[in-house]
Design a protein around this motif. Structure first.
Motif, PDB file in Angstrom:
ATOM      1  N   SER A 116      -4.323  13.497  -2.435  1.00  0.00           N
ATOM      2  CA  SER A 116      -3.579  12.685  -1.462  1.00  0.00           C
ATOM      3  C   SER A 116      -3.659  11.212  -1.834  1.00  0.00           C
ATOM      4  CB  SER A 116      -4.083  12.935  -0.033  1.00  0.00           C
ATOM      5  OG  SER A 116      -5.322  12.332   0.166  1.00  0.00           O
ATOM      6  N   SER A 117      -4.787  10.799  -2.446  1.00  0.00           N
ATOM      7  CA  SER A 117      -4.902   9.411  -2.916  1.00  0.00           C
ATOM      8  C   SER A 117      -3.920   9.159  -4.058  1.00  0.00           C
ATOM      9  CB  SER A 117      -6.331   9.121  -3.382  1.00  0.00           C
ATOM     10  OG  SER A 117      -7.222   9.235  -2.314  1.00  0.00           O
ATOM     11  N   ALA A 118      -3.829  10.130  -4.965  1.00  0.00           N
ATOM     12  CA  ALA A 118      -2.897  10.003  -6.097  1.00  0.00           C
ATOM     13  C   ALA A 118      -1.455   9.967  -5.584  1.00  0.00           C
ATOM     14  CB  ALA A 118      -3.089  11.169  -7.051  1.00  0.00           C
ATOM     15  N   PHE A 119      -1.181  10.769  -4.556  1.00  0.00           N
ATOM     16  CA  PHE A 119       0.158  10.768  -3.950  1.00  0.00           C
ATOM     17  C   PHE A 119       0.467   9.389  -3.351  1.00  0.00           C
ATOM     18  CE2 PHE A 119       1.812  10.889   0.427  1.00  0.00           C
ATOM     19  CZ  PHE A 119       3.147  11.162   0.178  1.00  0.00           C
ATOM     20  N   ARG A 120      -0.504   8.844  -2.628  1.00  0.00           N
ATOM     21  CA  ARG A 120      -0.341   7.530  -1.987  1.00  0.00           C
ATOM     22  C   ARG A 120      -0.138   6.447  -3.055  1.00  0.00           C
ATOM     23  NH1 ARG A 120      -4.370   8.478   1.315  1.00  0.00           N
ATOM     24  NH2 ARG A 120      -5.927   7.296   0.181  1.00  0.00           N
ATOM     25  N   HIS A 121      -0.912   6.600  -4.119  1.00  0.00           N
ATOM     26  CA  HIS A 121      -0.867   5.610  -5.201  1.00  0.00           C
ATOM     27  C   HIS A 121       0.499   5.576  -5.875  1.00  0.00           C
ATOM     28  CE1 HIS A 121      -2.100   4.351  -9.446  1.00  0.00           C
ATOM     29  NE2 HIS A 121      -2.296   3.290  -8.696  1.00  0.00           N
ATOM     30  N   GLN A 122       1.069   6.763  -6.092  1.00  0.00           N
ATOM     31  CA  GLN A 122       2.300   6.845  -6.876  1.00  0.00           C
ATOM     32  C   GLN A 122       3.576   6.832  -6.042  1.00  0.00           C
ATOM     33  OE1 GLN A 122       1.493  10.317  -9.223  1.00  0.00           O
ATOM     34  NE2 GLN A 122      -0.205   9.281 -10.237  1.00  0.00           N
ATOM     35  N   LYS A 123       3.499   7.396  -4.835  1.00  0.00           N
ATOM     36  CA  LYS A 123       4.737   7.600  -4.071  1.00  0.00           C
ATOM     37  C   LYS A 123       4.904   6.662  -2.882  1.00  0.00           C
ATOM     38  CE  LYS A 123       5.619  11.624  -6.234  1.00  0.00           C
ATOM     39  NZ  LYS A 123       6.747  11.802  -7.131  1.00  0.00           N
ATOM     40  N   ILE A 124       3.798   6.082  -2.408  1.00  0.00           N
ATOM     41  CA  ILE A 124       3.855   5.329  -1.151  1.00  0.00           C
ATOM     42  C   ILE A 124       3.524   3.858  -1.363  1.00  0.00           C
ATOM     43  CG2 ILE A 124       2.841   5.114   1.184  1.00  0.00           C
ATOM     44  CD1 ILE A 124       4.278   7.730   0.994  1.00  0.00           C
ATOM     45  N   GLY A 125       4.299   3.008  -0.696  1.00  0.00           N
ATOM     46  CA  GLY A 125       3.958   1.588  -0.641  1.00  0.00           C
ATOM     47  C   GLY A 125       3.801   1.199   0.819  1.00  0.00           C
ATOM     48  N   PHE A 126       2.619   0.674   1.155  1.00  0.00           N
ATOM     49  CA  PHE A 126       2.362   0.309   2.564  1.00  0.00           C
ATOM     50  C   PHE A 126       2.587  -1.179   2.776  1.00  0.00           C
ATOM     51  CE2 PHE A 126      -0.276   4.194   3.195  1.00  0.00           C
ATOM     52  CZ  PHE A 126       0.178   4.539   4.450  1.00  0.00           C
ATOM     53  N   ILE A 127       3.243  -1.515   3.891  1.00  0.00           N
ATOM     54  CA  ILE A 127       3.316  -2.916   4.316  1.00  0.00           C
ATOM     55  C   ILE A 127       2.765  -2.953   5.747  1.00  0.00           C
ATOM     56  CG2 ILE A 127       4.807  -4.888   4.799  1.00  0.00           C
ATOM     57  CD1 ILE A 127       6.844  -3.526   2.801  1.00  0.00           C
ATOM     58  N   ASN A 184      -3.047  -7.144   5.273  1.00  0.00           N
ATOM     59  CA  ASN A 184      -4.153  -6.470   4.570  1.00  0.00           C
ATOM     60  C   ASN A 184      -4.277  -6.885   3.107  1.00  0.00           C
ATOM     61  OD1 ASN A 184      -5.076  -5.139   6.788  1.00  0.00           O
ATOM     62  ND2 ASN A 184      -4.090  -3.192   6.321  1.00  0.00           N
ATOM     63  N   LEU A 185      -4.308  -8.174   2.894  1.00  0.00           N
ATOM     64  CA  LEU A 185      -4.528  -8.671   1.537  1.00  0.00           C
ATOM     65  C   LEU A 185      -6.031  -8.758   1.268  1.00  0.00           C
ATOM     66  CD1 LEU A 185      -1.869 -11.512   1.508  1.00  0.00           C
ATOM     67  CD2 LEU A 185      -1.652  -9.221   0.558  1.00  0.00           C
ATOM     68  N   GLY A 202      -9.731 -13.929  -0.814  1.00  0.00           N
ATOM     69  CA  GLY A 202     -10.529 -14.502  -1.903  1.00  0.00           C
ATOM     70  C   GLY A 202      -9.882 -14.308  -3.261  1.00  0.00           C
ATOM     71  N   LEU A 203      -8.845 -13.468  -3.315  1.00  0.00           N
ATOM     72  CA  LEU A 203      -8.143 -13.259  -4.591  1.00  0.00           C
ATOM     73  C   LEU A 203      -6.806 -13.992  -4.564  1.00  0.00           C
ATOM     74  CD1 LEU A 203      -8.628  -9.431  -5.330  1.00  0.00           C
ATOM     75  CD2 LEU A 203      -9.980 -11.351  -6.182  1.00  0.00           C
ATOM     76  N   SER A 204      -6.236 -14.193  -5.735  1.00  0.00           N
ATOM     77  CA  SER A 204      -4.925 -14.850  -5.817  1.00  0.00           C
ATOM     78  C   SER A 204      -3.835 -13.822  -5.515  1.00  0.00           C
ATOM     79  CB  SER A 204      -4.722 -15.423  -7.214  1.00  0.00           C
ATOM     80  OG  SER A 204      -4.602 -14.370  -8.143  1.00  0.00           O
ATOM     81  N   VAL A 205      -2.608 -14.325  -5.422  1.00  0.00           N
ATOM     82  CA  VAL A 205      -1.455 -13.450  -5.190  1.00  0.00           C
ATOM     83  C   VAL A 205      -1.369 -12.422  -6.315  1.00  0.00           C
ATOM     84  CG1 VAL A 205       1.082 -13.429  -5.166  1.00  0.00           C
ATOM     85  CG2 VAL A 205      -0.174 -15.167  -3.867  1.00  0.00           C
ATOM     86  N   TYR A 206      -1.463 -12.904  -7.544  1.00  0.00           N
ATOM     87  CA  TYR A 206      -1.352 -12.029  -8.720  1.00  0.00           C
ATOM     88  C   TYR A 206      -2.430 -10.942  -8.675  1.00  0.00           C
ATOM     89  CZ  TYR A 206      -0.720 -10.722 -13.641  1.00  0.00           C
ATOM     90  OH  TYR A 206      -0.473 -10.035 -14.798  1.00  0.00           O
ATOM     91  N   GLN A 207      -3.661 -11.366  -8.367  1.00  0.00           N
ATOM     92  CA  GLN A 207      -4.795 -10.412  -8.358  1.00  0.00           C
ATOM     93  C   GLN A 207      -4.645  -9.383  -7.236  1.00  0.00           C
ATOM     94  OE1 GLN A 207      -7.772 -13.445  -8.093  1.00  0.00           O
ATOM     95  NE2 GLN A 207      -8.233 -13.404 -10.285  1.00  0.00           N
ATOM     96  N   ASN A 208      -4.033  -9.777  -6.123  1.00  0.00           N
ATOM     97  CA  ASN A 208      -3.792  -8.821  -5.043  1.00  0.00           C
ATOM     98  C   ASN A 208      -2.771  -7.765  -5.463  1.00  0.00           C
ATOM     99  OD1 ASN A 208      -4.732  -8.873  -2.010  1.00  0.00           O
ATOM    100  ND2 ASN A 208      -4.992 -10.939  -2.818  1.00  0.00           N
ATOM    101  N   CYS A 232       3.652 -11.329  -0.383  1.00  0.00           N
ATOM    102  CA  CYS A 232       2.624 -10.862  -1.336  1.00  0.00           C
ATOM    103  C   CYS A 232       2.318  -9.379  -1.072  1.00  0.00           C
ATOM    104  CB  CYS A 232       1.361 -11.711  -1.180  1.00  0.00           C
ATOM    105  SG  CYS A 232       0.004 -11.184  -2.218  1.00  0.00           S
ATOM    106  N   ALA A 233       2.213  -9.041   0.216  1.00  0.00           N
ATOM    107  CA  ALA A 233       1.940  -7.641   0.589  1.00  0.00           C
ATOM    108  C   ALA A 233       3.089  -6.732   0.157  1.00  0.00           C
ATOM    109  CB  ALA A 233       1.713  -7.541   2.090  1.00  0.00           C
ATOM    110  N   ILE A 234       4.318  -7.253   0.266  1.00  0.00           N
ATOM    111  CA  ILE A 234       5.496  -6.464  -0.154  1.00  0.00           C
ATOM    112  C   ILE A 234       5.454  -6.234  -1.667  1.00  0.00           C
ATOM    113  CG2 ILE A 234       8.022  -6.525  -0.386  1.00  0.00           C
ATOM    114  CD1 ILE A 234       8.028  -8.030   2.364  1.00  0.00           C
ATOM    115  N   ALA A 235       5.167  -7.306  -2.390  1.00  0.00           N
ATOM    116  CA  ALA A 235       5.097  -7.183  -3.856  1.00  0.00           C
ATOM    117  C   ALA A 235       4.049  -6.150  -4.252  1.00  0.00           C
ATOM    118  CB  ALA A 235       4.765  -8.538  -4.473  1.00  0.00           C
ATOM    119  N   ARG A 236       2.909  -6.166  -3.566  1.00  0.00           N
ATOM    120  CA  ARG A 236       1.847  -5.196  -3.875  1.00  0.00           C
ATOM    121  C   ARG A 236       2.314  -3.770  -3.535  1.00  0.00           C
ATOM    122  NH1 ARG A 236      -3.662  -5.714  -0.632  1.00  0.00           N
ATOM    123  NH2 ARG A 236      -2.295  -4.868   0.960  1.00  0.00           N
ATOM    124  N   ALA A 237       3.092  -3.656  -2.438  1.00  0.00           N
ATOM    125  CA  ALA A 237       3.561  -2.328  -2.023  1.00  0.00           C
ATOM    126  C   ALA A 237       4.542  -1.730  -3.021  1.00  0.00           C
ATOM    127  CB  ALA A 237       4.201  -2.422  -0.637  1.00  0.00           C
TER     128      ALA A 237
END
Lengths: 377, 239
Positions: free
Chosen positions: B94-105, B110-111, B114-120, B167-172
């Motif tokens: 289910s983690s692999a599914f979330r990792h590959q198929k799902i993007g959460f916003i 939930n950034l 302490g990290l930069s935008v790029y690192q997030n 930033c959260a969208i880009a990560r998603a």
């Protein structure tokens, strides 16, 4: 694209774990410093005791098979030539050497000097240890020294200073001609304080020692093995002052573990939830915490051991060596670098594993819980 | 960032589709304070659709998103994504599914503080074995899509609400997921940034992403890019 199986060993994952570690460096700094301190204290103690043990054992090994001392009323008492003759007649004994050895009280500095007879020296000269030289120099005895006995003042020239760091025994020692030593110690001309007995066959040492005690019941015959055993007993790492130091280390360790647990809860709980929402599985979270805390604990361990090495063997363990050595005189010795890798490994094992466990178990507990609430908050 | 049609041309990938059947979520089972957050939910979302889950706080929208994304497990029922029942998957899958198929916003972004935008944005890519160059390219594309590239080296703590959202969208989207789940995405945004989110939503539509948004914001009412609007109340779907 997702890494299968041993994801913790993948480069990108390890790099990100280190990135997160540096982000939280202030949180980890406390654990790092406490853990380094614990390792430093324990390693220092072990380095000092190992070094002292080593020097003492080496000096014992340089001695003959059996050392005989006489006692009267429970105290060391001198032996006359008849002892030498009787012991030399015991089967298995290849030689007996009478030794003059004792302590002289230096009242002006309230110190005891170890007087050792040395036949190679002239009657009016002596060789002194580093500690003795320091104590004498403070009272301006630089070329000669005056031994004050009950009967007279004995003047002796300082011939040579024993090199520093030769061993722990030479530091408070004064080597004198045996007759001069007798005069200083108040002994008669044919008296000895110890007999060194040589037994070529190691299997006969025990029997010879027993025979000596049979002939002279008030004598004490100590074999090399017994003497080494006695040194090991004094510096046994499970006893005495070691226990006090362990208690200090243990208390510090519990403070450390409490900090370790708090590193996983609070803000970090949300961080775990965020990572889980991004696709990190429970194994990934555990691997992440494992990598981070391995870096912290191993680097703290190495720093602690390195600092202890420098503290003990470069700076001669100021303050801590006072616990192990008695007088100020003895404290001026330099410690021989001896490292017991087995004990260092034990410290590593009992330090690093609980350190990791106290972060990984709570992290696992959080990682398996329902993440939906944590990501909403 | 390639769209779904391009992907079809490449490999004939199975169409993304969410099918929810008889889904229930009971909190605190066997306890006096037990309650149903979701009751008998039946819903299907077609590939490339943008669906709005509307309802007041506590109606079960966020819980439904969590279940679709595999963040928690249902008490009963099925959630089929591409014909795979994700409700029954073990953690690693289910983690692999979330990792590959799902993007959460998320509403609170939930950034990783302490990290930069790029690192997030880099975070999901830490689980891949991609080269440095490929990773950089993916992060750059995601930042372009979310229009946050100019802030890439800035610490997320110093960003405005809208920038944090982007930033959260880009990560998603950095893993190019088929499904994007957004929980109250405009709740912490001002009007201007909410409109920016709508523009990004249109980009998702163009990229043929399946998007499910839980919101009670009226801003989404009547938007052309929205395919369906589903009302929820007390853990149930209305109508």
């Amino acid at each position: 694209m997702r890494t299968k199986g041993l994801s913790m060993f993948r480069k990108n994952f390890v790099e990100y774990a280190i990135l997160l570690l540096f982000k939280d460096r202030n949180d980890h700094l406390f654990s790092f410093l406490i853990f380094s301190f614990i390792v430093f204290i324990l390693s220092s103690v072990l380095f000092i005791s190992d070094s002292l043990q080593y020097d003492l054992i080496q000096s014992i090994k340089a001695q003959p098979s059996i050392v005989v001392e006489n006692t009267r009323a429970g105290r060391a008492y001198q032996m006359h030539e008849g002892y030498v003759y009787d012991v030399s007649k015991i089967t298995g004994v290849s030689g007996v050497e009478g030794v003059v050895d004792g302590y002289h009280y230096f009242a002006q500095k309230r110190l005891w000097f170890h007087i050792i007879g040395d036949a190679s020296l002239a009657k009016d000269e002596m060789v002194i240890g580093q500690g003795v030289q320091k104590a004498m120099a403070e009272l301006y005895y630089e070329d000669e020294f005056h031994f004050l006995t009950e009967e007279r003042l004995i003047r002796v020239k300082i011939n040579k200073i024993a090199p520093k760091g030769t061993n722990i025994l030479s530091n408070d020692a004064i080597f004198l001609n045996p007759n001069t030593a007798r005069a200083v110690l108040g002994m008669e001309i044919d008296e000895y304080s110890k007999l060194y007995v040589s037994v070529p066959n190691p299997n006969e040492v025990g029997n010879v020692a027993l025979k000596i005690v049979e002939i002279y019941p008030s004598a004490k015959a100590t074999s090399q093995a017994d003497a080494i055993g006695a040194v090991r007993h004094v510096y046994y790492y499970k006893g005495g002052i070691f226990m006090i130091l362990y208690v200090i280390a243990l208390v510090s360790f519990f403070i450390l573990l409490k900090n370790q647990i708090s590193l996983v809860y609070g803000e970090k709980k949300k961080e775990i939830a965020i990572l889980r929402s991004l696709g990190f599985c429970i194994k990934d979270i555990i691997a992440l915490k494992f990598i981070q805390n391995t870096v912290v604990s191993v680097s703290a361990y190495l720093l602690g051991v390195a600092l202890a090495y420098v503290y003990v063997f470069v700076f001669n363990a100021p303050y801590l060596r006072n616990i192990f050595l008695g007088s100020e005189l003895e404290n001026s010795i330099s410690l021989t670098p001896v490292v017991d890798l087995n004990l260092l490994f034990l410290i590593f094992l009992f330090g690093v594993i609980p350190f990791l466990a106290f972060v990984i178990l709570p992290a696992w507990k959080i990682a398996i819980s329902d993440m939906s609430e944590a990501v909403k908050s | 960032m390639e769209n779904r049609d391009q992907r079809h041309e490449r490999g004939g990938e199975i169409m993304s589709q969410i099918v929810i059947q008889n889904l229930n979520k009971l909190y605190n089972p066997n306890k006096p304070n037990a309650f149903y957050a979701l009751k008998n939910i039946n819903l299907s979302v077609e590939d490339g659709q943008i669906v709005i889950l509307k309802g007041v706080s506590g109606s079960g929208k966020s819980t439904l998103l969590s279940l679709i994304g595999g963040l928690s497990k249902p008490s009963s029922g099925e959630i089929l994504v591409n014909n795979q029942n994700i409700a029954k998957l073990p953690d690693i899958m289910s983690s692999a599914f979330r990792h590959q198929k799902i993007g959460f916003i998320f509403q609170s972004f939930n950034l990783l503080e302490g990290l930069s935008v790029y690192q997030n944005i880099l975070a999901p890519l830490a689980l891949t074995s991609l080269s440095k160059e490929a990773i950089h390219e993916k992060v750059s594309l995601a930042m372009q899509l979310a229009n946050i590239e100019h802030k890439k080296d800035q610490n997320v703590g110093s960003l405005s609400g809208g920038e944090r959202q982007r930033c959260a969208i880009a990560r998603a989207v950095v893993m190019e997921p088929e499904i994007i789940l957004a929980d109250e995405p405009t709740a912490n945004l001002d009007k201007e940034n909410s409109f920016i989110f709508i523009e990004i939503l249109k980009k998702f539509k163009a990229l043929h992403k399946t998007v499910v948004i839980a919101t009670h914001d009226t801003l989404f009412d009547g938007l052309e890019c929205i395919d369906r609007c589903v009302q929820m109340r007390d853990g149930e779907l209305l109508g």
